[in-house]
Design a protein around this motif. Sequence first.
Motif, PDB file in Angstrom:
ATOM      1  N   CYS A 163       0.863  -1.187   0.000  1.00  0.00           N
ATOM      2  CA  CYS A 163       0.000   0.000   0.000  1.00  0.00           C
ATOM      3  C   CYS A 163       0.897   1.234   0.000  1.00  0.00           C
ATOM      4  O   CYS A 163       1.299   1.726   1.057  1.00  0.00           O
ATOM      5  CB  CYS A 163      -0.920  -0.029   1.222  1.00  0.00           C
ATOM      6  N   HIS A 167      -0.649   8.986  -5.274  1.00  0.00           N
ATOM      7  CA  HIS A 167      -1.287  10.305  -5.352  1.00  0.00           C
ATOM      8  C   HIS A 167      -0.382  11.390  -4.754  1.00  0.00           C
ATOM      9  O   HIS A 167       0.730  11.110  -4.300  1.00  0.00           O
ATOM     10  CB  HIS A 167      -2.656  10.284  -4.674  1.00  0.00           C
ATOM     11  N   SER A 168      -0.895  12.624  -4.728  1.00  0.00           N
ATOM     12  CA  SER A 168      -0.062  13.767  -4.334  1.00  0.00           C
ATOM     13  C   SER A 168       0.178  13.818  -2.825  1.00  0.00           C
ATOM     14  O   SER A 168      -0.540  13.206  -2.029  1.00  0.00           O
ATOM     15  CB  SER A 168      -0.744  15.064  -4.763  1.00  0.00           C
ATOM     16  N   CYS A 170      -0.535  16.327  -1.189  1.00  0.00           N
ATOM     17  CA  CYS A 170      -1.668  17.072  -0.628  1.00  0.00           C
ATOM     18  C   CYS A 170      -2.638  16.148   0.123  1.00  0.00           C
ATOM     19  O   CYS A 170      -3.236  16.555   1.115  1.00  0.00           O
ATOM     20  CB  CYS A 170      -2.419  17.806  -1.728  1.00  0.00           C
ATOM     21  N   VAL A 171      -2.787  14.915  -0.349  1.00  0.00           N
ATOM     22  CA  VAL A 171      -3.726  13.991   0.290  1.00  0.00           C
ATOM     23  C   VAL A 171      -3.318  13.771   1.748  1.00  0.00           C
ATOM     24  O   VAL A 171      -4.132  13.901   2.671  1.00  0.00           O
ATOM     25  CB  VAL A 171      -3.790  12.645  -0.460  1.00  0.00           C
ATOM     26  N   PRO A 192       1.605  19.474  -4.748  1.00  0.00           N
ATOM     27  CA  PRO A 192       0.573  19.036  -5.699  1.00  0.00           C
ATOM     28  C   PRO A 192       1.092  18.167  -6.842  1.00  0.00           C
ATOM     29  O   PRO A 192       0.307  17.469  -7.467  1.00  0.00           O
ATOM     30  CB  PRO A 192       0.016  20.365  -6.241  1.00  0.00           C
ATOM     31  N   VAL A 193       2.405  18.230  -7.128  1.00  0.00           N
ATOM     32  CA  VAL A 193       2.925  17.403  -8.222  1.00  0.00           C
ATOM     33  C   VAL A 193       3.828  16.280  -7.714  1.00  0.00           C
ATOM     34  O   VAL A 193       4.420  15.555  -8.505  1.00  0.00           O
ATOM     35  CB  VAL A 193       3.704  18.248  -9.269  1.00  0.00           C
ATOM     36  N   MET A 216       4.150  12.701  -8.757  1.00  0.00           N
ATOM     37  CA  MET A 216       2.975  11.895  -8.435  1.00  0.00           C
ATOM     38  C   MET A 216       2.419  11.284  -9.720  1.00  0.00           C
ATOM     39  O   MET A 216       2.964  11.495 -10.802  1.00  0.00           O
ATOM     40  CB  MET A 216       1.933  12.699  -7.654  1.00  0.00           C
ATOM     41  N   GLU A 217       1.314  10.565  -9.597  1.00  0.00           N
ATOM     42  CA  GLU A 217       0.794   9.741 -10.702  1.00  0.00           C
ATOM     43  C   GLU A 217       0.359  10.540 -11.934  1.00  0.00           C
ATOM     44  O   GLU A 217       0.456  10.050 -13.053  1.00  0.00           O
ATOM     45  CB  GLU A 217      -0.383   8.921 -10.192  1.00  0.00           C
ATOM     46  N   SER A 218      -0.137  11.758 -11.736  1.00  0.00           N
ATOM     47  CA  SER A 218      -0.620  12.545 -12.883  1.00  0.00           C
ATOM     48  C   SER A 218      -0.207  14.003 -12.712  1.00  0.00           C
ATOM     49  O   SER A 218      -1.054  14.883 -12.587  1.00  0.00           O
ATOM     50  CB  SER A 218      -2.144  12.428 -12.994  1.00  0.00           C
ATOM     51  N   ASN A 220       0.683  17.787 -13.038  1.00  0.00           N
ATOM     52  CA  ASN A 220       0.381  18.875 -13.972  1.00  0.00           C
ATOM     53  C   ASN A 220       1.300  20.045 -13.610  1.00  0.00           C
ATOM     54  O   ASN A 220       0.867  21.040 -13.031  1.00  0.00           O
ATOM     55  CB  ASN A 220      -1.091  19.273 -13.875  1.00  0.00           C
ATOM     56  N   ALA A 223       0.586  23.683 -14.938  1.00  0.00           N
ATOM     57  CA  ALA A 223      -0.375  24.498 -14.181  1.00  0.00           C
ATOM     58  C   ALA A 223       0.244  24.988 -12.874  1.00  0.00           C
ATOM     59  O   ALA A 223       0.033  26.135 -12.469  1.00  0.00           O
ATOM     60  CB  ALA A 223      -1.635  23.689 -13.895  1.00  0.00           C
ATOM     61  N   LEU A 224       1.016  24.130 -12.223  1.00  0.00           N
ATOM     62  CA  LEU A 224       1.639  24.560 -10.965  1.00  0.00           C
ATOM     63  C   LEU A 224       2.663  25.662 -11.237  1.00  0.00           C
ATOM     64  O   LEU A 224       2.739  26.646 -10.495  1.00  0.00           O
ATOM     65  CB  LEU A 224       2.305  23.386 -10.247  1.00  0.00           C
TER      66      LEU A 224
ATOM     67  N   LEU B 254      -4.716  20.433 -10.842  1.00  0.00           N
ATOM     68  CA  LEU B 254      -3.521  19.684 -10.453  1.00  0.00           C
ATOM     69  C   LEU B 254      -3.858  18.246 -10.048  1.00  0.00           C
ATOM     70  O   LEU B 254      -2.953  17.462  -9.780  1.00  0.00           O
ATOM     71  CB  LEU B 254      -2.833  20.385  -9.278  1.00  0.00           C
ATOM     72  N   CYS B 256      -4.717  17.428  -7.325  1.00  0.00           N
ATOM     73  CA  CYS B 256      -4.019  17.315  -6.028  1.00  0.00           C
ATOM     74  C   CYS B 256      -4.951  16.802  -4.943  1.00  0.00           C
ATOM     75  O   CYS B 256      -4.502  16.371  -3.897  1.00  0.00           O
ATOM     76  CB  CYS B 256      -3.435  18.664  -5.636  1.00  0.00           C
ATOM     77  N   THR B 257      -6.273  16.936  -5.146  1.00  0.00           N
ATOM     78  CA  THR B 257      -7.356  16.518  -4.231  1.00  0.00           C
ATOM     79  C   THR B 257      -7.716  17.572  -3.177  1.00  0.00           C
ATOM     80  O   THR B 257      -8.571  17.320  -2.336  1.00  0.00           O
ATOM     81  CB  THR B 257      -7.089  15.196  -3.457  1.00  0.00           C
TER      82      THR B 257
END
Lengths: 267, 356
Positions: A163, A167-168, A170-171, A192-193, A216-218, A220, A223-224, B254, B256-257
């Motif tokens: 596990c 993801h980012s 941020c989570v 965020p990235v 991270m997985e996707s 951007n 944009a950042l 992003l 980012c969630t």
Amino acid sequence: MAGPASRRPKLAVWKFASCDGCQLTLLDCEDELPAVAGAVDIAHFTEASSADGPGPYDLSLVEGSITTPDDLRRIQHVRRVSKRLVTIGACATAGGIQALRDFADVREYASVVYARPEYVATLARSTPISAHVPVDFELRGCPIDKRQLLEVIAAFLAGRRPCVPAHSVCVECKARGNVCVLVAHGTPCLGPVTQAGCGALCPAFNRGCYGCFGPMESPNARALNARLRELGMSTPELVRIYRTFNATEEPFRQAAEQAEQSEEADG
Amino acid sequence: MDTAVADSLDPLIAELRSRGFAVVGPTVRDRAIRFAEITGAAELPAGQGDEQDPGHYRVVERDDELMFGFAASPDSAKRYTQPPRQALFRMREGTVEEAEQEAPRVALLGVRACDLAAIAVQDRVFLGRHPDPAYRKRREALFLVAVNCAVPGGTCFCVSMGTGPKATAGFDLALTELTEPHRFLVETGSERGADVLAGIPHRPASAADVAAAEEVSRVAATRMGREVDTENIQESLAAAHDSPRWAEVAGRCLACTNCTMACPTCFCTTVEDATDFTGSLAERTEVWDSCFTLAYSEVGGSPVRGSGPARYRQWLTHKFSTWYDQFGVSGCVGCGRCITWCPTGIDVTEELRCIR
């Protein structure tokens, strides 16, 4: 450690070009270390013991990137003697900080640093383990996170998928209850990235994320970057934040290049 | 509904604490107005306000001594109704042990009308057709002291969503902060609330007190930073499945969630299974997740919503359209957190205008 009747899986820890910090994360487990040592036979781990148990090994943890001709041969050996090969850390997974040589001429560096550069056998680039042999799992971070390392070992023992979310940051930053330093303080943050794993350590101390765990997985980043420029970051600063421990990971490489290109377009 | 006036919040905080509640209220931490345990009114952010715009939040000094002169905090009640991590069960040597569900007695002081609406939405989710006993236990352990909004923020749109700015239901006590002289109009919303009020110094509200409180809410309603036209929103969003705007907004998103994590109604979770080194213990934990992660829509080893536009469409369409199908209400309460806490400042109210 293993008695004749032992059926404990054999664990090996290998080092390539690296600082040893990720290997030390295993020793830093302290409280959990007896349980780990009880569950696996730590057969080859030179940071911990000069005893060298014979292969083959059920699980190899590989630290470091490939930077010398000797590394090229040795990683083939490690793969041959390992049933499962897991890279640990940014060096083994992404080439590490030493991959900054990819953006320069390593021979020129060597000539400046060493009195006799001809004695230095080094490759032009620093590459991740996956560029040379099949890798079963990649654990990110500079250094890796102790909980994630334990999770990978526990998952290996149970024969399940680790596990380790892609993801980012941020989570986990929000779950931890941090305030967003980018939004509330205007602090540049790569969270965020960047892939989670550290537990959002830096934002918990009101610092922006440095991207130690790589993309991270996707991601951007375009944009950042636009947002980071609004917060006052210059092109050299943008290039600099992506060129650290995971500089040659494709999304971060592109993020730095996009920053350079967008300035050319603007200029 | 009884109304009274109290001059200080210290007796209220002390009374709640004496009843075994941890009082969690607004206080300035890390340069934001956060909800944390407080022990007295001196810890409230008197004279501090906030400035909220898309992707932007700052604590600012106010030129008055209002203790609640700010809009939505980055924190909502969600952390208490639905904690970020909770153990579900353990298996030890093949025997299942239900995890002990923690339900700390917490009095939330300063929840807004939008937050109460969000709790009501969560109640439909968790206490509806498939009641969650752990949620019920946590929910029953919450004492809710609402404070009517006097100073909405730049990203607020509760008036559009019909949820505020005045708290009308779902609270134990509701306060309106009044000035000259500084005092609080107190309304009771439950027997528990009336019981607590009886334990603290107060006096009956005068007609002037009630009128002053009404004026606070009336003025607040005129100061919404944003608005949404909700007419036919359920149908029109569903019809906008192929809008080019989804790709445009995904260019700024992003994934980012942060919007979903900050949202007081977003309830999506995943489960993590952990095993120990001996193979005798396994544990399943529920953790916050988001429709913006790839793993969230993973089916058969790959994500169903693999693209950014697909994930953004899922979030906005669920919140403002399919939520009605599922739960009979909007998933959005107009608190504006998703706008403020989006690092790139994506504004749902603007997206809705462009998409429909």
